[in-house]
Scaffold this active site. Structure first.
Site, PDB file in Angstrom:
ATOM      1  N   HIS A 124       2.219   2.051  -3.156  1.00  0.00           N
ATOM      2  CA  HIS A 124       1.302   3.019  -3.757  1.00  0.00           C
ATOM      3  C   HIS A 124       1.847   4.435  -3.679  1.00  0.00           C
ATOM      4  O   HIS A 124       1.095   5.397  -3.798  1.00  0.00           O
ATOM      5  CB  HIS A 124      -0.059   2.945  -3.080  1.00  0.00           C
ATOM      6  CG  HIS A 124      -0.768   1.649  -3.305  1.00  0.00           C
ATOM      7  ND1 HIS A 124      -2.062   1.412  -2.868  1.00  0.00           N
ATOM      8  CD2 HIS A 124      -0.382   0.499  -3.921  1.00  0.00           C
ATOM      9  CE1 HIS A 124      -2.430   0.182  -3.201  1.00  0.00           C
ATOM     10  NE2 HIS A 124      -1.416  -0.392  -3.833  1.00  0.00           N
ATOM     11  N   ASP A 137       0.870  -1.181   0.000  1.00  0.00           N
ATOM     12  CA  ASP A 137       0.000   0.000   0.000  1.00  0.00           C
ATOM     13  C   ASP A 137       0.902   1.225   0.000  1.00  0.00           C
ATOM     14  O   ASP A 137       2.007   1.169  -0.535  1.00  0.00           O
ATOM     15  CB  ASP A 137      -0.942  -0.032   1.207  1.00  0.00           C
ATOM     16  CG  ASP A 137      -2.281   0.637   0.919  1.00  0.00           C
ATOM     17  OD1 ASP A 137      -2.263   1.839   0.589  1.00  0.00           O
ATOM     18  OD2 ASP A 137      -3.333  -0.018   1.024  1.00  0.00           O
TER      19      ASP A 137
END
EC number: 3.2.1.67
Length: 410
Positions: free
Chosen positions: A256, A233
C-alpha cells in the site's frame, strides 16, 4: 626410591588431569554463563535443534540471558538450520552490547495459544546498541493463521502477533536479514531513537492481511535504506509522534505504498514532522506516497516538513495521495472532518506511471485545509487507455512548478 618416584609421578599426572579437566568444565560454564568482557553463544550448544520441528525457545532465551548479562561485546549465534521458537522476550537493559547473528532461519510457532497476553513473537525492550544482522530469515509463518484475522470486519479487532517489535531501543541496527510472512506487522518500532534499518528484505503476499513491512510510532532518528519490501499492507508506515525519519533507496511493491499514518484514531497522539523520502521506487502498489488521517479523528495534531524527492512510480495506483477522510473498510465509528493539520509538504521529481487516472489526489477538509503543498516536477502519467491523467485537489493550497499540466493543482 623408585616406588616413591613412580608414586610421585602418578600423583603429578592425576593432579594435571584434574586441572585440565577442570579447565574444560570451566570453559563449558563460560559458554552458558557470561563472565568477563565479550562472549559468544551458539544456540545449538544450548540445546536448540535446527530440524524445524523441535521447540528451541528455551535455548534462545538462555542465550539472551547470558549475552545480556555479559559485559563488552556479546554475540548470539543462530547458525544455519530451521529453528522453531515460540514467543521470545529480549528484555534489557544489558550490561554490554549484544549482536544477534542470524545465519539460519527462526520459525515462529503457529500455535496462537503460546503468545501470552496478546503478545508479539520477538519483543525487544529497553536495549541499547543492539544489532540484528545476517542473511537468515525471521519467518512468522503467517499463512497458517491469516484466516483468523478479523480486522477487515471489526473496528476494534484482536490483532495477531507482530514478528519483530522493538520498544525503547536506542542506537540499534537491523541489517541483511529477511522478514517473511508475518502474522501481522513484520517490524514495529515504538519509542525508539537513532535506529538504522539497512539491506533488509520484507516479503509477504500482496493479499496477506495487515502485514505492514516496517511501522514506527513515537520514534525519532530512524533511517531506512537499501531495503526491499513487498507485503499486503503499507511497505512503511509512520505513526504519530514520529520525527526525523530518512527513507532512501527503498523498493516497495506489492503493498500500500509508503505512508504517514494512519493518524488521529486515538486520543493524545503527537505531531509528525521532518520526514524525508528520497530515491525510492514503487512497483504496482495500491498507493504511492500517502498521508492518511481518520475522518473521525480523536486527536488534534499536525503533520509538517514532509519531503518526497526522486520517487519513481511503476504502474502504481494513486501515486500521490493525501487523505484527510481516511476510513478503512468503512468501519469508522462516526462521520466528521479530520482534526489533523497537514502543512509544508513537498513533492519533487515524482515520475513514472499510474494505474489509476488520478495520479494526484489531495483530499483535505474545508475546516483544516492542507497548506504549503509544493509540487515540483511531478510527471506521472496514467498507463491505461480508457481515461486521461488527472488530479483531484480539494481544500489544498500551494504552488506548482514544472509539472504535467493535468497535475497542476495550483
Amino acid at each position: 626410591m623408585a616406588c616413591t618416584n613412580n608414586a610421585m609421578r602418578a600423583l603429578f599426572l592425576l593432579v594435571l588431569f584434574c586441572i585440565v579437566h577442570g579447565e574444560k568444565e570451566e570453559s563449558k560454564g563460560i559458554d552458558a554463563k557470561a563472565s568477563g568482557p565479550g562472549g559468544s553463544f551458539d544456540i545449538t550448544k544450548l540445546g536448540a535443534s535446527g530440524n524445524g520441528k523441535t521447540d528451541s525457545t528455551k535455548a534462545v532465551q538462555e542465550a539472551w540471558a547470558s549475552a545480556c548479562g555479559g559485559t563488552g561485546k556479546q554475540t548470539i549465534l543462530i547458525p544455519k538450520g530451521d529453528f522453531l521458537v515460540g514467543q521470545l522476550n529480549f528484555t534489557g537493559p544489558c550490561k554490554g552490547d549484544v549482536t544477534i547473528q542470524v545465519d539460519g532461519n527462526l520459525l515462529a510457532t503457529t500455535d496462537l495459544s503460546q503468545y501470552k497476553d496478546h503478545g508479539n513473537w520477538i519483543e525487544i525492550l529497553r536495549v541499547d546498541n543492539l544489532v540484528i544482522t545476517g542473511k537468515g530469515n525471521l519467518d512468522g509463518q503467517g499463512p497458517a493463521v491469516w484466516s483468523k484475522n478479523s480486522c477487515t470486519k471489526k473496528y476494534d479487532c484482536k490483532i495477531l502477533p507482530n514478528s519483530l517489535v522493538m520498544d525503547f531501543v536506542n542506537n540499534g541496527e537491523v541489517s541483511g536479514v529477511t522478514l517473511l510472512n508475518s502474522k501481522f506487522f513484520h517490524m514495529n518500532m515504538y519509542r525508539c531513537k537513532d535506529m538504522l534499518i539497512k539491506d533488509v528484505t520484507v516479503t509477504a503476499p500482496g493479499d496477506s492481511p495487515n502485514t505492514d513491512g516496517i511501522h514506527m510510532g513515537d520514534s525519532s532518528g530512524i533511517t531506512i535504506t537499501n531495503t526491499v519490501i513487498g507485503v499486503g499492507d503499507d511497505c512503511i508506515s509512520i505513526g504519530p509522534g514520529t520525527s526525523k525519519v530518512n527513507i532512501t533507496g527503498v523498493t516497495c511493491g506489492p503493498g500500500h505504498g509508503i505512508s504517514i499514518g494512519s493518524l488521529g484514531r486515538y486520543k493524545d497522539e503527537k505531531d509528525v514532522t521532518d520526514i524525508n523520502v528520497k530515491d525510492c521506487t514503487l512497483k504496482k502498489t495500491m498507493f504511492g506516497v500517502r498521508i492518511k488521517a481518520y475522518e473521525d479523528a480523536a486527536s488534534v495534531l499536525t503533520v509538517s516538513k514532509i519531503h518526497y524527492e526522486n520517487i519513481k512510480m511503476e504502474d502504481s495506483a494513486n501515486p500521490i495521495f493525501i487523505d484527510m477522510k481516511y476510513c478503512p473498510n468503512k468501519l469508522c465509528t462516526a462521520n466528521g472532518a479530520s482534526k489533523v493539520t497537514v502543512k509544508d509538504v513537498t513533492f519533487k521529481n515524482i515520475t513514472g506511471t499510474s494505474s489509476t487516472p488520478e495520479a494526484v489526489s489531495l483530499l483535505c477538509t474545508a475546516k483544516v485545509p492542507c497548506t504549503g503543498v509544493t509540487m515540483d516536477d511531478v510527471n506521472v502519467e496514467y498507463s491505461g487507455t480508457n481515461n486521461k491523467t488527472m488530479a483531484i485537489c480539494t481544500n489544498a493550497k500551494g504552488s506548482t512548478k514544472g509539472c504535467l499540466k493535468e497535475l497542476a493543482c495550483f
